[in-house]
Design an enzyme around this catalytic site. Structure first.
Site, PDB file in Angstrom:
ATOM      1  N   GLY A 105     -43.477 -84.132 -76.928  1.00 53.90           N
ATOM      2  CA  GLY A 105     -43.423 -82.932 -76.332  1.00 53.90           C
ATOM      3  C   GLY A 105     -42.816 -81.841 -77.256  1.00 53.90           C
TER       4      GLY A 105
ATOM      5  N   GLY B 286     -40.569 -81.428 -79.531  1.00 49.61           N
ATOM      6  CA  GLY B 286     -40.321 -81.691 -80.923  1.00 49.61           C
ATOM      7  C   GLY B 286     -41.600 -81.864 -81.775  1.00 49.61           C
TER       8      GLY B 286
ATOM      9  N   GLY C 149     -36.195 -85.688 -82.776  1.00 47.19           N
ATOM     10  CA  GLY C 149     -36.747 -85.872 -81.619  1.00 47.19           C
ATOM     11  C   GLY C 149     -38.253 -85.381 -82.028  1.00 47.19           C
TER      12      GLY C 149
ATOM     13  N   TYR D  89     -20.421 -90.440 -60.654  1.00 42.77           N
ATOM     14  CA  TYR D  89     -21.475 -90.143 -61.660  1.00 42.77           C
ATOM     15  C   TYR D  89     -22.867 -89.680 -60.774  1.00 42.77           C
ATOM     16  CZ  TYR D  89     -25.319 -90.554 -65.078  1.00 42.77           C
ATOM     17  OH  TYR D  89     -26.281 -90.261 -65.864  1.00 42.77           O
TER      18      TYR D  89
END
Length: 313
Positions: A33, A35, A29, A170
């Protein structure tokens, strides 16, 4: 005395004086950000960085200033894509010194991966579970796995009876909590399985950072979360919540992967560049919940994950 780091330490603080020349490090990733910052900091200290990206063009733009980085296309929400990326690395046969499983999604609406798994559990945990285990042989003695988890693990333990929310209602943060607990438990069991050959694993909480990870949160939801955190902190006698900068957020990943000793962090959960303390108050943002480090829970998750992806590791 070893140098002390904390919540305001940056990647450059943590890596000061460290030469990573000759080290090969994989970060998932790296298109935004944490990563990108993680890859930048490691490369700046001499490491050869391989970064996985779902969107290669976006990744190329985001990492244009990072010297020598190699991009590898991989979509964690597709096991076919994950296995193709892993096969490419295994075929190359080049050893790795560190894997930082950084990529992920947070609090998205209910949806499913290409393989029919609930999106957050499927992407954050199962995608990394297959990828890391498929390339584990490349981690040489002294190597390490760092899983990016979150204080969000406090929202929920894993539910191995209903991982896809077929019977359970959920909720975006409930699902996020399950996936982040899974990230910690995966590190616990990976560490147990590999430490005899000198490979260790650790999970980390980067802190609260405003990045693309929060793309599914509206301003009102974000403001409500911060207000709730501050209320909890006041009740616990703690200072107000503070956002971290991206270099501060990525610091714990590189601290746990490079600076800390393996025995200090192996099989544990870290935050603010230190090993987290046990914390049973689910309102508290800091600390680690007992279920996230439970070895029996970790072994059960491993077995369930193998059954879900149809592969034994």
């Amino acid at each position: 005395m070893a140098q002390q780091f904390g919540a305001t330490s940056t990647t450059d603080d943590v890596l000061s004086g460290i030469d990573l020349t000759g080290k090969r490090i994989l970060v998932t990733g790296v298109s935004a950000g944490l990563g990108v910052e993680t890859a930048r900091a490691l490369a700046a200290h001499g490491a050869a960085v391989i970064g996985t990206v779902r969107d290669v063009e976006k990744g190329q733009h985001a990492t244009a200033g990072i010297p020598g980085i190699t991009l590898l296309q991989m979509d964690l929400a597709s096991l076919a894509s994950v296995r193709a990326a892993a096969d490419k690395l295994v075929a190359e046969g080049k050893p790795l010194d560190l894997i930082i499983a950084n990529a992920g999604v947070m609090a998205c609406p209910k949806s499913f991966t290409a393989d029919g798994f609930e999106m957050q559990f499927g992407t954050n945990h199962l995608g990394h579970f297959v990828f890391v285990n498929s390339i584990a042989s490349l981690l040489q003695a002294g190597g390490r796995l760092v899983n990016l988890a979150s204080s969000g693990h406090r929202f929920s333990d894993v539910n191995l009876d209903d991982p896809n929310f077929e019977q359970t209602e959920y909720t975006p943060f409930g699902a996020y909590g399950r996936s982040k607990t899974a990230n910690i438990l995966f590190a616990v069991e990976f560490d147990r399985r590999h430490k005899a050959r000198g490979v260790r694993a650790v999970a980390v909480h980067p802190g609260g950072i405003q990045t693309e990870l929060g793309r599914h949160l509206g301003d009102d939801v974000l403001a409500g979360l911060v207000a709730q955190l501050n209320e909890n902190n006041r009740a616990a006698g703690l200072p107000p919540f503070q956002w971290k900068t991206i270099p501060q957020g990525a610091a714990t990943s590189v601290w746990a992967g490079v600076r800390a000793s393996a025995d200090e962090v192996g099989g544990l959960y870290c935050e603010d560049c230190h090993v987290a303390e046990p914390e049973n108050n689910d309102q508290a943002m800091r600390g680690v919940r007992a279920y996230a480090l439970d070895p029996d829970n970790a072994r059960a998750l491993w077995a369930k994950s193998e059954a879900m992806v149809g592969e034994r590791f």
